[in-house]
Design a protein around this motif. Structure first.
Motif: not given
Length: 83
Positions: A43-72
């Protein structure tokens, strides 16, 4: 590993490969720990946890790049994480 996959799959087949490495995510896991000492630590560690929505935004960012761009690699940490 991601770079090897990019070279193997991306160069020949045009398939993207990304690694997304999140820090602690607030999924409710801390409340499910049954050991009292472990639960308090979780529970103490969870006080600084990242929201699931923030992680989803990062996934969308990686997937939303143009066809000739890869986020490694995306490493996502809580701003308040000190380790």
């Amino acid at each position: 590993m991601t770079e090897s996959m990019r070279r193997e799959l991306g160069v020949r087949e045009g398939i993207k490969a990304s690694t997304i490495s999140p820090g602690v995510i607030d999924t409710g896991w801390a409340d499910k720990v049954t050991d009292p000492t472990g639960r308090e630590a979780a529970q103490e560690l969870n006080t600084i946890a990242i929201s699931p929505e923030a992680i989803a935004d990062a996934v969308v960012y990686a997937l939303d790049q143009p066809a000739d761009v890869t986020v490694n690699d995306l490493i996502i940490s809580s701003t308040r994480q000190n380790w």
